[in-house]
Design an enzyme around this catalytic site. Sequence first.
Site, PDB file in Angstrom:
ATOM      1  N   ASP A  15       0.850  -1.194   0.000  1.00  0.00           N
ATOM      2  CA  ASP A  15       0.000   0.000   0.000  1.00  0.00           C
ATOM      3  C   ASP A  15       0.885   1.244   0.000  1.00  0.00           C
ATOM      4  OD1 ASP A  15      -2.154  -1.681   0.128  1.00  0.00           O
ATOM      5  OD2 ASP A  15      -2.722  -1.160   2.184  1.00  0.00           O
ATOM      6  N   LYS A  42      -6.371  -7.073   0.376  1.00  0.00           N
ATOM      7  CA  LYS A  42      -7.522  -7.528   1.162  1.00  0.00           C
ATOM      8  C   LYS A  42      -7.318  -8.932   1.746  1.00  0.00           C
ATOM      9  CE  LYS A  42     -10.455  -4.490  -1.546  1.00  0.00           C
ATOM     10  NZ  LYS A  42     -10.447  -3.381  -0.599  1.00  0.00           N
ATOM     11  N   ALA A  44      -4.239 -10.493   2.383  1.00  0.00           N
ATOM     12  CA  ALA A  44      -3.182 -10.419   3.394  1.00  0.00           C
ATOM     13  C   ALA A  44      -3.691  -9.706   4.641  1.00  0.00           C
ATOM     14  CB  ALA A  44      -1.968  -9.695   2.814  1.00  0.00           C
ATOM     15  N   GLU A 141      -9.855  -9.487  -5.298  1.00  0.00           N
ATOM     16  CA  GLU A 141      -8.651  -8.900  -5.898  1.00  0.00           C
ATOM     17  C   GLU A 141      -7.790  -9.971  -6.558  1.00  0.00           C
ATOM     18  OE1 GLU A 141      -7.757  -4.801  -3.454  1.00  0.00           O
ATOM     19  OE2 GLU A 141      -6.805  -6.630  -2.733  1.00  0.00           O
ATOM     20  N   ASN A 184     -20.675  -4.136   1.637  1.00  0.00           N
ATOM     21  CA  ASN A 184     -21.096  -2.804   2.033  1.00  0.00           C
ATOM     22  C   ASN A 184     -22.187  -2.358   1.046  1.00  0.00           C
ATOM     23  OD1 ASN A 184     -19.816  -1.853  -0.300  1.00  0.00           O
ATOM     24  ND2 ASN A 184     -17.966  -1.207   0.800  1.00  0.00           N
ATOM     25  N   THR A 248      -8.794   2.491   6.121  1.00  0.00           N
ATOM     26  CA  THR A 248      -8.211   1.449   5.262  1.00  0.00           C
ATOM     27  C   THR A 248      -8.092   0.126   6.025  1.00  0.00           C
ATOM     28  OG1 THR A 248      -6.888   3.177   4.209  1.00  0.00           O
ATOM     29  CG2 THR A 248      -6.291   0.890   3.727  1.00  0.00           C
ATOM     30  N   GLY A 251     -12.784  -3.004   6.665  1.00  0.00           N
ATOM     31  CA  GLY A 251     -13.665  -4.054   6.146  1.00  0.00           C
ATOM     32  C   GLY A 251     -12.986  -5.415   6.177  1.00  0.00           C
ATOM     33  N   ASP A 252     -11.695  -5.439   5.927  1.00  0.00           N
ATOM     34  CA  ASP A 252     -10.958  -6.709   5.955  1.00  0.00           C
ATOM     35  C   ASP A 252     -10.893  -7.256   7.382  1.00  0.00           C
ATOM     36  OD1 ASP A 252     -10.474  -6.095   3.262  1.00  0.00           O
ATOM     37  OD2 ASP A 252      -8.606  -5.068   3.767  1.00  0.00           O
TER      38      ASP A 252
END
Length: 307
Positions: A15, A42, A44, A141, A184, A248, A251-252
Amino acid sequence: MYDYDLLVVGSANADLVIGVERRPGAGETVLGSDLAVHPGGKGANQAVAAARLGARTVLLARVGDDGHGRLLLDSQRAAGVDTVGVLVGGAPTGVALITVDPSGDNSIVVSPGANGRLTPQDVRAATSLFHASRVVSTQLEIPLETVVETVRNLVPGSRFVLNPSPPRPLPAEVLAACDPLIVNEHEAKVVLGDAAGVSDDPEDWAQLLLAKGPRSVVVTLGAGGALVSSGNGVTRIPSVKVDAVDTTGAGDAFTAALAWRLGRGESLAEAAAYAARVGATTVTKEGAQASFPTAAEVAAPGSGTEG
Ligand code: RIB
């Protein structure tokens, strides 16, 4: 007896993060903060989030033979994730270009790189991990055919959790395996397609999504909490109010926590309430994996302001 609480099949990205006062429009240039490079992606992220909570976790992913790949492997190992399923080479490690604004909201562009080379054959070669795992979780992804192959390799008795992010229409075979499908509002609309236009009430979306085949559905609503449904109506899970610094990876972390707690035998509503606390803790710190809490750091029920 399973060796792993959770097998994550998914992406791993470096990132590249810049803080901005506001995002540039088309043709515009803005100045931002110094660049920060964090381990992300997402898949990892889910693996690190689960392991940090105490789940015995293994990751099936692909990274490049490069510095970003080593950053990701180091982060997984430091969190206690088993990296036996992380394949190396074939393309550069995936990269996510991320801007974060003062409200903590982000915008992300992903170059899949090695994630795009995680193949159905790689999934078939990891059969032993599927037999050893109580819950299997993935995202979008990685190639859709790899997600389809993941579903085909599920072992009876195991549970499959999918967060379709970034979203796209899903084959019936994948939808039917989800228990739950976690979306979402944006992802719900894409998965529903034309059916989303029937109502603008997320409770209706939960029911409409369920009608597409998943065994259960979770709709996350940010500050509005979440909705869960497995057929007997819709249950609202309150949010936990915190001051967001960087959303960031939240959600993961939510998905990972939910998957782990479901594997421990909790109901969908119980697991989602715990996952909401994990997600809320995550947004109070910068970065994705760096912000994921241990179980001890997750606020006890009622310690935050529920809304
Ligand atoms: O969900 C957050 C993640 O999305 C980031 O870590 C980035 O890598 C993108 O995949």
